[in-house]
Design an enzyme around this catalytic site. Structure first.
Site, mmCIF file in Angstrom:
data_model
loop_
_atom_site.group_PDB
_atom_site.id
_atom_site.type_symbol
_atom_site.label_atom_id
_atom_site.label_comp_id
_atom_site.label_asym_id
_atom_site.label_seq_id
_atom_site.Cartn_x
_atom_site.Cartn_y
_atom_site.Cartn_z
ATOM 1 N N ARG A 1 0.819 -1.231 0.000
ATOM 2 C CA ARG A 1 0.000 0.000 0.000
ATOM 3 C C ARG A 1 0.851 1.279 0.000
ATOM 4 N NH1 ARG A 1 -3.076 -3.004 3.747
ATOM 5 N NH2 ARG A 1 -4.820 -4.016 2.698
ATOM 6 N N LYS B 1 2.832 11.261 -11.609
ATOM 7 C CA LYS B 1 1.969 10.354 -12.369
ATOM 8 C C LYS B 1 2.746 9.068 -12.594
ATOM 9 C CE LYS B 1 -1.178 13.274 -15.041
ATOM 10 N NZ LYS B 1 -1.569 13.698 -16.404
ATOM 11 N N GLU C 1 9.297 17.183 -25.232
ATOM 12 C CA GLU C 1 8.644 17.598 -23.974
ATOM 13 C C GLU C 1 9.126 18.984 -23.544
ATOM 14 O OE1 GLU C 1 6.142 16.058 -22.785
ATOM 15 O OE2 GLU C 1 6.372 13.877 -22.897
ATOM 16 N N LYS D 1 7.056 22.673 -15.259
ATOM 17 C CA LYS D 1 6.208 21.558 -14.822
ATOM 18 C C LYS D 1 5.934 21.653 -13.322
ATOM 19 C CE LYS D 1 4.942 16.847 -15.113
ATOM 20 N NZ LYS D 1 4.977 15.590 -15.815
ATOM 21 N N GLU E 1 -4.639 16.935 -11.206
ATOM 22 C CA GLU E 1 -5.313 17.251 -12.467
ATOM 23 C C GLU E 1 -6.813 17.477 -12.303
ATOM 24 O OE1 GLU E 1 -3.434 15.385 -15.939
ATOM 25 O OE2 GLU E 1 -5.428 15.295 -16.839
ATOM 26 N N ARG F 1 -3.678 21.368 -14.504
ATOM 27 C CA ARG F 1 -2.601 20.419 -14.862
ATOM 28 C C ARG F 1 -2.819 19.803 -16.243
ATOM 29 N NH1 ARG F 1 0.535 15.654 -11.416
ATOM 30 N NH2 ARG F 1 1.674 14.880 -13.228
ATOM 31 N N ASN G 1 -0.986 18.106 -20.985
ATOM 32 C CA ASN G 1 -1.347 17.043 -21.929
ATOM 33 C C ASN G 1 -1.401 17.542 -23.374
ATOM 34 O OD1 ASN G 1 -1.618 15.264 -19.779
ATOM 35 N ND2 ASN G 1 -3.780 15.771 -19.481
ATOM 36 N N HIS H 1 -1.293 15.079 -26.301
ATOM 37 C CA HIS H 1 -1.413 13.715 -25.779
ATOM 38 C C HIS H 1 -2.608 12.952 -26.329
ATOM 39 C CE1 HIS H 1 1.760 14.965 -23.184
ATOM 40 N NE2 HIS H 1 1.718 13.881 -22.445
ATOM 41 N N HIS I 1 -1.192 9.682 -27.661
ATOM 42 C CA HIS I 1 -1.418 8.394 -27.003
ATOM 43 C C HIS I 1 -2.128 7.417 -27.939
ATOM 44 C CE1 HIS I 1 -1.034 9.767 -22.509
ATOM 45 N NE2 HIS I 1 0.093 9.823 -23.178
ATOM 46 N N HIS J 1 7.721 7.921 -27.460
ATOM 47 C CA HIS J 1 6.686 8.747 -26.832
ATOM 48 C C HIS J 1 6.767 10.211 -27.309
ATOM 49 C CE1 HIS J 1 3.803 10.092 -23.874
ATOM 50 N NE2 HIS J 1 4.676 10.984 -23.429
HETATM 51 P P1 NAD Z 1 12.426 4.994 -21.991
HETATM 52 O O1 NAD Z 1 12.388 4.915 -20.542
HETATM 53 O O2 NAD Z 1 11.963 3.822 -22.773
HETATM 54 O O3 NAD Z 1 13.904 5.361 -22.436
HETATM 55 C C1 NAD Z 1 14.198 5.453 -23.787
HETATM 56 C C2 NAD Z 1 15.307 4.477 -24.227
HETATM 57 O O4 NAD Z 1 16.551 5.016 -23.822
HETATM 58 C C3 NAD Z 1 15.213 3.098 -23.610
HETATM 59 O O5 NAD Z 1 15.623 2.142 -24.557
HETATM 60 C C4 NAD Z 1 16.236 3.152 -22.480
HETATM 61 O O6 NAD Z 1 16.770 1.901 -22.191
HETATM 62 C C5 NAD Z 1 17.281 4.048 -23.067
HETATM 63 N N1 NAD Z 1 18.063 4.818 -22.108
HETATM 64 C C6 NAD Z 1 17.622 5.411 -20.987
HETATM 65 N N2 NAD Z 1 18.596 6.141 -20.441
HETATM 66 C C7 NAD Z 1 19.680 5.974 -21.223
HETATM 67 C C8 NAD Z 1 20.987 6.505 -21.177
HETATM 68 N N3 NAD Z 1 21.353 7.383 -20.268
HETATM 69 N N4 NAD Z 1 21.855 6.113 -22.137
HETATM 70 C C9 NAD Z 1 21.465 5.257 -23.119
HETATM 71 N N5 NAD Z 1 20.247 4.756 -23.239
HETATM 72 C C10 NAD Z 1 19.355 5.125 -22.279
HETATM 73 O O7 NAD Z 1 11.562 6.216 -22.533
HETATM 74 P P2 NAD Z 1 11.470 7.760 -22.159
HETATM 75 O O8 NAD Z 1 11.416 8.448 -23.448
HETATM 76 O O9 NAD Z 1 12.471 8.180 -21.162
HETATM 77 O O10 NAD Z 1 10.040 7.836 -21.448
HETATM 78 C C11 NAD Z 1 8.864 7.530 -22.138
HETATM 79 C C12 NAD Z 1 7.813 7.097 -21.148
HETATM 80 O O11 NAD Z 1 7.560 8.153 -20.218
HETATM 81 C C13 NAD Z 1 6.488 6.757 -21.772
HETATM 82 O O12 NAD Z 1 6.014 5.548 -21.235
HETATM 83 C C14 NAD Z 1 5.582 7.889 -21.352
HETATM 84 O O13 NAD Z 1 4.246 7.507 -21.248
HETATM 85 C C15 NAD Z 1 6.160 8.266 -20.029
HETATM 86 N N6 NAD Z 1 5.851 9.634 -19.587
HETATM 87 C C16 NAD Z 1 5.364 9.793 -18.342
HETATM 88 C C17 NAD Z 1 5.084 11.059 -17.866
HETATM 89 C C18 NAD Z 1 4.611 11.239 -16.451
HETATM 90 O O14 NAD Z 1 4.242 12.349 -16.092
HETATM 91 N N7 NAD Z 1 4.648 10.211 -15.649
HETATM 92 C C19 NAD Z 1 5.308 12.174 -18.683
HETATM 93 C C20 NAD Z 1 5.814 11.978 -19.955
HETATM 94 C C21 NAD Z 1 6.090 10.687 -20.408
HETATM 95 N N1 GLY Z 2 2.646 14.498 -18.612
HETATM 96 C C1 GLY Z 2 1.447 15.081 -18.108
HETATM 97 C C2 GLY Z 2 1.460 15.317 -16.633
HETATM 98 O O1 GLY Z 2 2.405 15.029 -15.956
HETATM 99 O O2 GLY Z 2 0.493 15.780 -16.102
#
Ligand code: NAD
Ligand code: GLY
Length: 367
Positions: A123, A144, A186, A228, A238, A242, A246, A249, A253, A266
């Site tokens: 939890r 998130k 982003e 942010k 949100e 907030r 998006n 998005h 998405h 992404h």
């Molecule tokens: P990811 O985590 O898949 O990383 C991208 C690639 O880079 C992967 O293959 C990873 O192994 C590699 N990598 C990571 N760090 C590295 C480094 N320093 N050197 C070499 N390779 C490296 O993707 P991302 O683009 O970081 O994140 C995308 C995700 O984030 C999506 O799932 C998206 O939905 C999510 N997201 C979440 C929020 C939120 O608010 N929680 C906001 C935006 C995006």
């Molecule tokens: N990426 C959208 C949020 O964090 O609210």
């Protein structure tokens, strides 16, 4: 090192941004209040582990922690319930208790997945975000956390804030070029929603950003995190404002869900979504220059702004119906009013969205 505070009352936390921070991660865990008598779980992926895990584990052990590490396959497909269960299994086998913390070492995939484990394991345990991608300047801030369902992205999740974000910019040097561009989408988004000057700055400094120039990148990531944090500080869950985060998005998405997670990265999907939002803005009577400028900012950063012809309009519309932004039969879009200013429009006509998608598949200019 620069520090920004995400101001959320008793859930406030610092974002530390700088060089060489991984070496001192053990001390940061003590600063965050993680007790040494409870094991820590480091979640990372198969690309990040060989580069950075050993130094993280060494620093943690030096500071007196017992460490359990779990390495997931790199890529969006790991943001799944199946992988979530495997991480939880490691946590149970490693003896994590309610005072333990989860450390997310990686990009947004690791951050979202490990954060969801932290939010749900017994939890809720504490957690720390240790972003290693440019994109994760966004995903590691704001709490998130989620995994995907095959039918829709981020369907199972929570709002769950970390105790700290530790952003070592040195890790970005090993990112492949396509991931650099994806992450910069982003940063542009943060400019497009709230900071006109920053959005144009990103375009002017695109070459330096793509070359990972430390000054340019440091400035862009600090600015993005600050924008942010300010939004989160006013609307953590949100309830209203907030949602401006998006931008891009709703379409983005849907592209990820229809194409299969990981076909478009992404940030690439969000870039096409932001071009779509700017087209929708023009349809709703806003200045066409918003679309032209948005597209020029994104293409300067080597990001896509068009949708391949094989993406079916019907499938994309269907995916949008499953999106969290689809409520009571109405579609909500974040629509730019100008560069640096957006509105939340909650009665967008499906026919307008359909024609925007059709336009995104055409190579020529919309007018
Ligand atoms: P990811 O985590 O898949 O990383 C991208 C690639 O880079 C992967 O293959 C990873 O192994 C590699 N990598 C990571 N760090 C590295 C480094 N320093 N050197 C070499 N390779 C490296 O993707 P991302 O683009 O970081 O994140 C995308 C995700 O984030 C999506 O799932 C998206 O939905 C999510 N997201 C979440 C929020 C939120 O608010 N929680 C906001 C935006 C995006
Ligand atoms: N990426 C959208 C949020 O964090 O609210």
């Amino acid at each position: 090192m620069r520090s920004i505070t995400v101001d959320l009352g008793e859930r406030s936390y610092p974002i530390h941004i700088g060089s060489g921070l991984l070496q001192g991660i053990g001390g940061r865990c003590i600063e965050a209040g993680f007790p040494q008598r409870s094991p820590l779980l480091v979640v990372t992926d198969s690309e990040v582990a060989p580069r950075y895990l050993a130094q993280v584990e060494a620093s943690l052990r030096e500071s007196g922690y017992t460490v359990v590490s779990h390495i997931i396959p790199a890529g969006e497909a790991s943001k799944s319930l199946a992988v979530y269960e495997e991480v939880v299994t490691s946590a149970i086998q490693g003896g994590l208790d309610r005072s333990s913390a989860v450390l997310a070492l990686g990009g947004g995939v690791v951050g979202d997945l490990a954060g969801f484990v932290a939010a749900t394991y017994m939890r809720g345990t504490q957690f720390m975000q240790i972003p290693t991608t440019i994109l994760a300047h966004d995903s590691s801030v704001g709490g998130k956390v989620a995994v995907n369902h095959p039918l829709a992205k981020n369907m199972l999740g929570a709002f769950y804030q970390p105790s700290m974000v530790l952003y070592d910019l040195d890790t970005l040097a090993t990112l492949p070029p396509r991931q650099v561009s994806s992450g910069l989408a982003e940063a542009v988004k943060h400019g497009l929603i709230l900071d006109r000057e920053f959005a144009y700055w990103c375009r002017e400094h695109a070459a330096e950003l793509l070359a990972l120039n430390p000054e340019a990148l440091g400035y862009a990531l600090e600015r993005g995190c600050s924008i942010k944090s300010a939004v989160i500080g006013n609307d953590e869950r949100e309830q209203g404002q907030r949602a401006i985060l998006n931008l891009g998005h709703t379409i983005g998405h849907a592209i990820e869900a229809v194409g299969g997670y990981g076909v478009f990265l992404h940030g690439e999907a969000i870039a096409i979504g932001m071009a779509g939002a700017a087209l929708l803005a023009a349809k709703l009577g806003r200045d066409r220059a918003i679309y032209e400028d948005t597209v020029s900012m994104l293409t300067a950063l080597s990001l896509p702004v068009r949708l391949p012809a094989e993406y079916s309009e019907d499938e994309l519309m269907e995916a949008m119906m499953h999106d969290k932004k689809f409520k009571e039969g109405r579609m909500t879009f974040i629509v730019p009013d100008a560069i640096g200013r957006v509105s939340i429009v909650s009665d967008v006509q499906q026919s307008d969205v359909r024609s925007v998608i059709a336009q995104l598949k055409k190579e020529d200019s919309p007018w």
